[in-house]
Each structure stands twice: as C-alpha cells, then as structure tokens.
Write a protein that holds these residues in place. Structure first.
Motif, PDB file in Angstrom:
ATOM      1  N   ASP A  69     -27.532  24.777  -0.608  1.00  0.00           N
ATOM      2  CA  ASP A  69     -26.301  24.018  -0.861  1.00  0.00           C
ATOM      3  C   ASP A  69     -25.308  24.944  -0.377  1.00  0.00           C
ATOM      4  O   ASP A  69     -24.128  24.488   0.153  1.00  0.00           O
ATOM      5  CB  ASP A  69     -26.116  24.016  -2.268  1.00  0.00           C
TER       6      ASP A  69
ATOM      7  N   ILE B 294     -24.583  24.479   3.298  1.00  0.00           N
ATOM      8  CA  ILE B 294     -23.816  23.185   3.438  1.00  0.00           C
ATOM      9  C   ILE B 294     -22.283  23.487   3.018  1.00  0.00           C
ATOM     10  O   ILE B 294     -21.374  23.019   3.757  1.00  0.00           O
ATOM     11  CB  ILE B 294     -24.178  22.071   2.499  1.00  0.00           C
TER      12      ILE B 294
ATOM     13  N   THR C 184     -24.016  21.140  13.891  1.00  0.00           N
ATOM     14  CA  THR C 184     -24.292  19.558  13.181  1.00  0.00           C
ATOM     15  C   THR C 184     -23.157  18.703  13.909  1.00  0.00           C
ATOM     16  O   THR C 184     -21.894  19.143  14.017  1.00  0.00           O
ATOM     17  CB  THR C 184     -23.834  19.740  11.586  1.00  0.00           C
TER      18      THR C 184
ATOM     19  N   LYS D 177     -21.844  16.092   3.246  1.00  0.00           N
ATOM     20  CA  LYS D 177     -22.683  16.950   2.254  1.00  0.00           C
ATOM     21  C   LYS D 177     -24.137  16.076   1.786  1.00  0.00           C
ATOM     22  O   LYS D 177     -24.804  16.762   1.852  1.00  0.00           O
ATOM     23  CB  LYS D 177     -21.707  17.289   1.048  1.00  0.00           C
TER      24      LYS D 177
ATOM     25  N   LEU E  56     -26.502  15.832   4.752  1.00  0.00           N
ATOM     26  CA  LEU E  56     -27.064  16.999   4.864  1.00  0.00           C
ATOM     27  C   LEU E  56     -28.260  17.323   3.826  1.00  0.00           C
ATOM     28  O   LEU E  56     -29.171  17.751   4.126  1.00  0.00           O
ATOM     29  CB  LEU E  56     -26.173  18.188   4.990  1.00  0.00           C
ATOM     30  N   GLN E  57     -27.759  17.090   2.465  1.00  0.00           N
ATOM     31  CA  GLN E  57     -28.615  17.362   1.375  1.00  0.00           C
ATOM     32  C   GLN E  57     -29.809  16.433   1.656  1.00  0.00           C
ATOM     33  O   GLN E  57     -30.940  16.697   1.087  1.00  0.00           O
ATOM     34  CB  GLN E  57     -28.026  16.868   0.159  1.00  0.00           C
TER      35      GLN E  57
END
Ligand SMILES: Nc1nc2c(ncn2[C@@H]2O[C@H](COP(=O)(O)OP(=O)(O)O)[C@@H](O)[C@H]2O)c(=O)[nH]1
Ligand SMILES: [Mg+2]
Lengths: 160, 195
Positions: free
Chosen positions: A151, A154, B72, B185, B188-189
């Motif tokens: 996390d 990210i 990304t 987010k 990506l998770q």
C-alpha cells in the motif's frame, strides 16, 4: 474477471517487433504498428518519431470497435480489414487472431496490393507469437510483478 | 484489463468516467489535462459534436510515476452521456479496469443519475463484469449549484454499496484529483491481487 490480464514479455515483444519491422520494409510502408483491442500500443516500426502513437492506438481501437458494432448491426461478425485512403497517406487496418489490430501506413511508394500481400504473411506469424504469449500468460506459475507491491508503494505515487 | 509490458516496463490501466449527459465527465478530464505536467500526459482527444457534446469518447493518457521500476500509465476515457449513445458506451467499457461514476448533484437530475447508473450496471454485466466487484468510486459533482441535493440524499440513492465517494466542482477542479487518485489506487490494489 472475464479476460485475464494482458502481459507482454521481452522475448515475445522482440519477436513481434521484428515481424513489424520486416513488414514495414517488405511492404514499402512508412509505419507499422500493432495495438490491442483496448487501445494499448504493443509495438511499432518505421517513421514513428513525429507520430503520436498513443493517440493513434486509442483511435484505432475505437475505430475497430465502432465498425465492429456496425458489422453486428448488419449481421456480419466483424470487418476484418479496413482501408482508409488519404490524399497522400493511406491506412490499412486488419484484425489479427481476433484480438489485436495491425495498422500499416503507406503512401504512393507502395500499393494496396503489396500491403495486403505482406500483411497476410505477417498476420500468420503474429498469430503464432500471440498464441504462445497467451499460453505463457495462462501458466499459473507466471505470477504478477505487482503481487508484492505494498500500500505504501501505491501511496508514494501520489505524494506530491 | 490491465496490460503489463515487461519489455517497456510499463503497466497500462483503463479508467472510464461514466454518468448522465452534462454531469461533468469531460470537464473532469479537461481539468486533469490542464493541471498535469506536459511530460506526464499525452494529447487529450475529444470526439465531440459541433456543440461540444461528447460523441464517442474523450481520451487522456496519463503517467503517474513508477512502482517497482514499472511506469504506471492510466488511460482515462469518458463516455457520451445521452441515452441514445448506448452502443458507443458499451464499446468504451471494453477492457475497463476501473469506473468513476460522476453524478450530477442537481435534484432535477436525480432520475438521470439513477438511469445512468443502472445502464452502467447492465452494460458492464454484458461484458461479464460485476459493478460490485470492480474498482469503482462515485463523484457528486456540481456541488456549487444552489439546487444541489444533500450529500445524505445522494449517498442513499447513488451509493448504497458504500464505495469511496467524493464531492466536486469539476469546473473549478475541486475534488477532481481526489477522485482520480482514489480510483487509480483501487485499480493498483486490484493488480496486487493478481488478476
Ligand atoms: N456549475 C458547475 N458546472 C459544471 C460543473 N462541472 C461541469 N460543469 C458544466 O456542465 C456542463 C457539462 O459538462 P461536461 O463536462 O461537458 O459534461 P459531460 O456531458 O458529462 O461530459 C459544462 O458547461 C460544464 O462547464 C460543476 O461542478 N459546477
Ligand atoms: Mg462529455
């Protein structure tokens, strides 16, 4: 999910790029590029320096999607080849292996007949490479490089 | 469907902004485009009618930085909102990795919001996606207008699933990046989970 993640590996990329390079040469084309149906650029060859390949990829996929929609409406499965004729440059667009789109940009130094002929051969080769790629992706041992991101990784993207 | 390219060391994801006509989808992308560094964005493409209504889609490629050596890249799309462009909307949802539902906060647009959300659910299902399972956030736009419904009301009607929600005024940019970050987010998770 319906479709597994699409992955491109170095080995297959090199083989795909080589086919595109050769097609560009053999067909006397200016540019050749390969796009997946979702609009992601897979490979390109030729004079791409002044070309916005990201936009080209997205619009090509949109074009194929739209004509595919048209095809369904009139009872066709899909138009597998599209040809756009311009004053100077022409676009030859074809679907390879049902899933990727091959685009050839050429001018009067070449001809539609020649492009068609060379595209046919290249398509066969590309199909084989894509098939190998699909096998590789489906291999459960393949794993994702993102399985281990945290996390924090990210969050770091957004720290500005 | 995200695309991981080991050769160029890039990861590409597709995010679609969905919602009723004139709710502010194109405005979201225009603001993101205007506020992003030139090296992090590509050209914004708008396939629009002469009256500036989105005809097919808007498209904006964006780079957000690197994760573990992979660039990304996010491809942002909007759909045309008008009811009669349903065929185009279906096409744009192909291969989607995440959806932002932009709701128009104005009370008189509530029915249009609900209709569009139902349309999203149906069109996703046609492609084999379940709105309850994919990365999904909701944005309540046009918070500046006097006839905006309360957040409680919007939440109750538009976000029963309690996904991340954001208020915004896309025309000034307020809330636009919060929304984008949240969906990026989630996408990506999802990648982290594997597929
Ligand atoms: N007052 C107000 N107007 C907005 C807001 N967001 C967008 N608009 C306006 O709403 C209209 C439609 O926006 P647009 O982005 O084209 O809607 P789309 O159909 O969803 O793409 C435009 O005139 C925008 O300037 C907002 O937050 N507040
Ligand atoms: Mg629009």
């Amino acid at each position: 999910m319906v479709t597994p993640q699409f992955v491109m590996y170095e080995e297959e990329y090199q083989r795909i790029a080589a086919v595109c390079e050769r097609l560009c040469r053999d067909a006397n084309a200016n540019v050749v590029f390969l796009v997946d149906k979702n609009g992601q650029l897979l490979a390109s060859a030729g004079q791409t320096d002044n070309l916005d390949t990201t936009s080209l990829a997205s619009l090509t996929a949109g074009n194929i999607a739209a004509t595919g929609g048209l095809a369904k409406l009139i009872g066709e499965k899909e138009f597998s080849i599209l040809f756009h004729e311009g004053e100077r440059d022409n676009l030859h667009i074809s679907i390879v292996g049902g899933r990727v789109i091959l685009v050839v940009i050429f001018d009067s130094r070449s001809s539609l007949g020649l492009v068609r002929l060379r595209v046919k051969r290249a398509s066969g080769e590309l199909e084989a490479i894509l098939e190998a790629l699909t096998q590789k992706i489906q291999d459960p041992a393949a794993g994702s490089p993102f399985a281990e991101i945290t996390d924090e990784d990210i969050d770091n993207l957004f720290n500005d | 469907m995200s695309f991981i390219n080991y050769s160029s060391r890039e990861i590409n994801c597709k995010i679609v902004y969905y919602g009723p006509g004139l709710c502010g989808k194109t405005t979201n992308l225009q603001y993101i485009y205007a506020k992003t560094n030139p090296e992090a964005k590509g050209k914004m493409i708008s396939l629009a009618t002469e009256t500036e209504r989105t005809l097919f889609f808007d498209f904006l490629p964006l780079s957000l930085g690197e994760i573990r050596g992979f660039k990304t890249r996010f491809h942002l799309y909007t759909v045309p909102g008008q009811v009669f462009y349903d065929a185009s909307r279906k096409l744009i949802l192909k291969g989607v990795d995440g959806v932002v539902f932009v709701a128009d906060s104005q009370i008189e647009r509530m029915e249009a919001n609900l209709e569009s959300m139902e349309n999203l659910r149906v069109n996703l299902a046609e492609q084999g996606y379940d709105l309850n399972k994919i990365p999904y956030v909701v944005q309540y736009n046009k918070r500046d207008l006097p006839n905006a419904a309360s957040i409680e009301e919007l939440h109750r009607l538009i976000n029963p699933g309690n996904v991340p929600e954001f208020q915004s005024i896309a025309s000034t940019g307020w809330g636009v990046f919060d929304t984008l970050k949240a969906i990026a987010k989630l996408v990506l998770q999802e990648l982290k989970k594997g597929r």
